[in-house]
Enzyme design. Structure first.
Site, short mmCIF file in Angstrom:
data_model
loop_
_atom_site.label_atom_id
_atom_site.label_comp_id
_atom_site.label_asym_id
_atom_site.label_seq_id
_atom_site.Cartn_x
_atom_site.Cartn_y
_atom_site.Cartn_z
N ASP A 98 -27.83 -83.66 -87.56
CA ASP A 98 -28.52 -82.45 -87.38
C ASP A 98 -27.79 -81.38 -86.32
OD1 ASP A 98 -30.47 -80.37 -87.56
OD2 ASP A 98 -31.98 -81.25 -86.11
N LYS A 124 -27.85 -75.81 -82.63
CA LYS A 124 -28.05 -76.38 -81.64
C LYS A 124 -26.93 -75.92 -80.51
CE LYS A 124 -30.68 -80.10 -83.52
NZ LYS A 124 -32.01 -80.04 -82.79
N ARG A 179 -39.33 -81.35 -91.06
CA ARG A 179 -40.56 -81.41 -91.86
C ARG A 179 -40.34 -80.91 -93.38
NH1 ARG A 179 -42.64 -77.44 -87.09
NH2 ARG A 179 -41.14 -78.91 -86.05
#
Length: 503
Positions: A275, A282, A356
């Site tokens: 991720d 990030k 999610r």
């Protein structure tokens, strides 16, 4: 490493080593007292000279003790007797295993399972000793060219139980402990594997191998992007758009209940094999640890392995939601509006809130199984780390009895979870001007708003959500996957199967 149980007095044991406990201050455990009496006070004399206080973590290895058949006796400090709890018991076992391994004791008879741990029976003590021993000896060296191994590693451990009546429960404890430990190891191995090896296709290959190994009652189906498009899993697909690796959803079905109307328990694991955050990228520092964003899927895989190994009389389905979140020309963007498999629309405000989006489509997909319960496992939010730290998993649920079951299982397994509220007030934070909901709800209560988001896709069944962002791996010197919450979910399923350890 081989484990077994027996019942016998310590003076009759002929072994490379006997392991017994010593409490503070210089107080022998009942078994150590027996050995001291047989050796004409040899052990107590050493303690009086200050050789060992009995503090937690202290050890003293004795050679050729008078009148004792075994070559050595290992004294392990257990702290104050009244303070010996579950956590300290496991620390004592861990210290024992490390000491035996370091001192070249290839076999040992362990009497620590006879120590009194408040509220815990023989089955629990033996099983936890097995799980702790396997955990202590774990290493991930598959990718190293120089592998360091002890010169004389510990190969055999015998746990002594007080009476012959407890041999059966002890043997079952070993069987269960080994299966759970193997599941934890499998989860840790998957989690520790680098993302250039462990992608969604790798997860799918592991799922297929599980079906090959347990072909009697396990089948695996792998759903690729084309089938996802046909199903309308647009949120799941959007997350993987920026990656050159195909998103793959692996569905592992185990059938152990012969009743035709038996409904399955479904476990869903977030499997983001890397991720980057996507367009909402990030920071570089610590980004390597985002290979652990698939630890939910790794845990589900480990639990399915345990279930198949023990042939539990349940129907269990494990879904590994494999995907990779990368930036790129095809990547989804902040501002996009996605139509989920359920038909609900989601405005993307942050592409790093991707878990999610994957899970919401999978939670809709599993409705077809008419499940008895659904539990999703995900490294979902940094907010859960802020709330609960790195020791306790976050739990949310739309069904109180299911939540209570999971909390009870977590306490018994020593893999603790804490319930957070799914209050309606938090739902307001997910409002969007352009879609049915936004994929983030701001910083306040971030772990809860993530759970609230998922709850909108779970209205047709009993559901629980485990946020393992703080517990799935360790950073720093001890960096590596933990295998949590395999122990928690294993205990939950053992309880459902009627093996609650109360024998």
């Amino acid at each position: 490493m081989e484990f077994s149980v027996k019942s016998g007095s310590p003076e009759k044991q002929r072994s490379a080593c006997i392991v017994v406990g010593v409490f503070e201050p210089r107080r022998l455990s009942p078994i150590a007292e027996q050995l001291d009496k047989i050796s004409d006070g040899y052990i107590s004399a050493l303690l009086r000279r200050g050789e060992l206080e009995g503090k937690p973590g202290q050890t003293l290895l004795l050679h050729h003790v008078p009148n004792i058949l075994s070559e050595r006796i290992l004294l392990i400090g257990c702290g104050k007797e009244r303070e010996l709890d579950e956590r300290q018991y496991k620390q004592v076992i861990q210290k024992t295993i490390n000491t035996l391994n370091d001192t070249g004791s290839m076999e040992a008879v362990c009497f620590l399972t006879e120590l009194h741990v408040k509220g815990r029976n023989n089955y629990w003590k033996v099983r936890q000793a097995v799980e702790t021993a396997k955990e202590t000896l774990y290493s991930f060296d598959q990718l190293k060219t120089n592998k360091s191994e002890p010169r004389r590693p510990l190969r055999k451990m015998v746990f002594n139980v007080p009476t012959r009546r407890e041999l059966t429960s002890g043997e079952r404890a070993i069987q269960h402990g080994l299966a759970i430990a193997a599941g934890i190891k499998a989860a840790k191995d998957l989690g520790n594997m680098p993302p250039n090896i462990c992608n969604a296709a790798y997860l799918a290959s592991q799922a297929r191998q599980l079906a090959d190994t347990y072909s009697k009652n396990v089948i695996t189906r792998v759903i690729g992007e084309q089938q996802m498009r046909e199903l309308g899993m647009n949120a799941y697909l959007a997350v993987g758009n920026g990656s050159q690796n195909e998103s793959l959803m692996s569905v592992i079905e185990y059938k152990g209940n012969p009743a035709e109307d038996a409904r399955p328990i479904v476990l869903v694991g977030k499997g983001l094999t890397f991720d980057s955050g996507g367009i909402s990228i990030k920071p570089a520092e610590g980004m390597d640890e985002m290979k652990y964003d698939m630890c939910g899927a790794a845990a589900v895989y480990g639990v399915m392995r345990m279930v198949a190994e023990l042939q539990l009389p349940l129907n269990v389905i494990g879904v590994l939601a494999g995907c990779e979140n990368m930036p790129g020309g095809r990547a989804y963007r902040p501002g996009d509006v996605l139509t989920t498999m359920s038909g609900q629309t989601v405005e993307v405000l942050n592409t790093d809130a991707e878990g999610r989006l994957v899970l919401c489509d999978v939670l809709t997909y599993v409705e077809r199984f008419e499940p008895e319960a659904v539990i999703d496992v995900a490294t979902l939010t940094g907010a859960c780390v802020i709330a609960l730290g790195h020791h306790i998993t976050g739990l949310m649920s739309n069904h109180n009895p299911l939540a209570h079951e999971l909390i009870g299982a977590s306490e018994l397994a020593g893999d603790r979870a804490w319930r957070l509220p799914l209050a309606d007030e938090f739902q307001d934070q997910l409002e969007s001007n352009f879609a049915d909901m936004a994929n983030i709800g701001g910083r306040p209560g971030g772990a809860i708003t993530a759970g609230c988001f998922l709850s909108r896709f779970t209205r047709k069944y009993n559901w629980a959500h485990l946020d393992i962002a703080g517990t799935a791996w360790r950073s720093g010197k001890a960096k590596g996957a933990t295998g949590r919450p395999v122990a928690l979910l294993s205990q939950f399923l053992l309880n459902r199967a009627g093996f609650n350890g109360e024998e």
